[in-house]
Design an enzyme around this catalytic site. Structure first.
Site, PDB file in Angstrom:
ATOM      1  CD  GLU A 291      -2.518  -1.067   2.486  1.00 54.79           C
ATOM      2  OE1 GLU A 291      -3.844  -1.243   2.592  1.00 54.79           O
ATOM      3  OE2 GLU A 291      -2.226  -0.948   3.165  1.00 54.79           O
ATOM      4  N   PRO A 292       1.515   1.629  -0.929  1.00 54.87           N
ATOM      5  CG  PRO A 292       2.484   2.102  -3.746  1.00 54.87           C
ATOM      6  CD  PRO A 292       1.405   1.020  -1.984  1.00 54.87           C
ATOM      7  NE  ARG A 294       5.913   8.846   4.176  1.00 58.75           N
ATOM      8  CZ  ARG A 294       5.476  10.286   4.379  1.00 58.75           C
ATOM      9  NH1 ARG A 294       6.193  11.137   4.146  1.00 58.75           N
ATOM     10  NH2 ARG A 294       4.999   9.500   6.086  1.00 58.75           N
ATOM     11  NE  ARG A 331       4.634  14.844   6.363  1.00 59.19           N
ATOM     12  CZ  ARG A 331       5.921  14.578   5.628  1.00 59.19           C
ATOM     13  NH1 ARG A 331       6.789  15.596   4.767  1.00 59.19           N
ATOM     14  NH2 ARG A 331       6.636  13.690   6.662  1.00 59.19           N
ATOM     15  CB  CYS A 362      -3.157  34.041  14.109  1.00 57.95           C
ATOM     16  SG  CYS A 362      -2.751  35.542  13.116  1.00 57.95           S
ATOM     17  CD  GLU A 363      -0.667  27.687  16.526  1.00 58.97           C
ATOM     18  OE1 GLU A 363      -1.925  28.085  16.729  1.00 58.97           O
ATOM     19  OE2 GLU A 363      -0.133  27.272  17.603  1.00 58.97           O
TER      20      GLU A 363
END
Ligand SMILES: *Cc1c(COP(=O)(O)O)cnc(C)c1O
Length: 432
Positions: A291-292, A294, A331, A362-363
């Site tokens: 199940e690739p 990425r 990520r 705003c983080e």
């Protein structure tokens, strides 16, 4: 600098991707913009498909892990590449159905499938369910019975492997919300109980050990444990698994430090071991699935941003702001993931300036990458973040009410929109 062969620099010093000038694309479609390279997606699909058919049984196949990037066009590519898919929600199933994907080649995953989703998946003729617990298998059995059908299932088994990747993306060890462990003997119990259910056809087992794994050894370790499990179950209950799904997880290059991976060679090593084990246990080789996610789409994508303001904190640090950030690529915020970042409109200038690429939310944690070397950026430069095809758009959010970017596919040097840029009106469409 060129971490993938679909990247180059043209005579204007602009970053080229899949044979197209990225700066031209940024002007044409606006930013943030995700570009995708269809040829690269197809190349990866065929590497997996061919290597699996040659080295395992001829009906073995890769399943594209939809969660990495789910939209209609990608399911059309998967269909025309003759591979299967894995889905984890009614949303992914619906998208694939709308794309005309043959759902008998779909595997429905998830540790928290609702009754409605189970029914919807059955109505959508999803071929296989991958079940996470005995409670879930019996719910699926009841729903299948009420709908007058028999559902094919794989059981998700935790082989107890730690592939030495980041904890949040490692899923094969005993302490996991996914699957049922061999170590605790609960996996045997799960098989025994599943075999007794009237409307379930047990096809075999699934395992998934983690993500961004570069070596073949963790997959071989998992294969070893799973084959022994198949052999043990056969002795105990007389049941022989027809299918073994080894999950996803092969890595991709985000930076030059990451090694190149020969996916076909890894598959061959896994196959050689599986064949050896089959003869040792006197079993025939099951149909193998992988199940690739990425490794199919990551380096087939990149994201373009327009640079905003440059903030130089005297004696400390420099920040260049961009018109996107954690809303389209969370990520770094989640996992401190490394990325290669370049100034797409000034590729031939010296990378002699160190700055942190900061998103617009705003983080404070809204960072795309820290301490990147690039030419000193100016407002309206085009910043490209490479290898963003997987787990970027798929993880995008509406935090700070920022709309999601457009996704543009490049095929034979032609560009076309596959996901329109979201508008503010789209975002408030559900609000009353
Ligand atoms: C996430 C996941 C995948 C895909 O993993 P990649 O690292 O993207 O290849 C495959 N199968 C399952 C069950 C997953 O959870």
């Amino acid at each position: 600098m060129m971490i993938c062969n679909n990247l180059s620099v043209n005579e204007c010093g602009h970053l080229m991707f899949a044979g197209i000038d990225t700066v031209t694309m940024a002007k044409k479609y606006g930013t943030p913009l995700m570009l995708m390279d269809e040829a690269k997606i197809r190349e990866k699909c065929s590497i997996y498909r061919n290597a699996m058919q040659e080295n395992f049984t001829p009906d073995s196949m890769p399943l594209f892990a939809s969660k990495a990037l789910s939209f209609k066009y990608i399911y059309k590519i998967a269909d025309s590449e003759n591979i299967g898919i894995d889905c984890v929600s009614a949303g992914e199933i619906y998208t694939a159905v709308k794309a005309g994907f043959p759902m008998e080649k779909a595997y429905f995953h998830g540790n928290s499938k609702t009754d409605d989703e189970i029914r919807f998946a059955m109505e959508s003729k999803v071929g296989h369910f991958v079940c996470d617990s005995i409670e879930e298998v019996s719910v699926i059995n009841d729903i299948a019975k009420s709908m007058g059908l028999t559902q094919k299932v794989l059981l998700r088994i935790t082989p107890g492997i730690d592939p030495h990747t980041h904890k949040k993306i490692s899923t094969g060890s005993v302490d996991s919300k996914f699957g049922v462990a061999i170590e605790t003997k609960q996996a045997y119990e799960l098989v025994e109980k599943t075999l007794a259910l009237s409307n379930i056809e047990l096809m075999g087992y699934h395992c998934h050990i983690g993500s961004q794994i570069f070596e073949h050894e963790p997959f071989c370790d998992a294969a070893k444990i799973m084959m022994k499990f198949i052999a043990d179950v056969q002795k105990m209950y007389g049941y022989t698994a027809k299918e073994l799904n080894l999950g996803g997880g092969m890595g991709v290059r985000y930076t030059e430090q990451d090694p190149e991976i020969d996916y076909a060679a890894n598959i061959k090593k896994i196959a050689d071991l599986l064949k050896e084990l089959c003869s040792e246990y006197n079993l025939s080789l099951p149909k193998i699935l992988m199940e690739p996610g990425r490794s199919i789409v990551a380096d087939a994508g990149l994201t373009l941003y327009t640079a905003g303001y440059l903030k130089e904190i005297t004696g400390l640090k420099n920040y260049i702001s961009i018109d996107g950030g954690m809303t389209d690529n969370p990520r770094f915020t989640l996992y401190q993931s490394p990325y290669t970042v370049v100034l797409a409109n000034r590729m031939n200038e010296a990378n002699d300036y160190c700055c942190t690429v900061a998103g617009r939310c705003c983080e404070s944690g809204d960072i795309i990458q820290e301490d990147v070397m690039m030419p000193k950026p100016k407002r309206n430069d085009i910043i490209a973040v490479l290898t963003t095809g997987a787990y970027n758009y798929a993880m995008a959010s509406h935090y700070n009410k920022v709309p999601k970017p457009a996704v543009v596919m490049i095929k034979n040097k032609e560009d076309f929109v596959v996901i329109q840029r979201e508008t503010i009106e789209h975002m408030i469409a559900t609000e009353v």
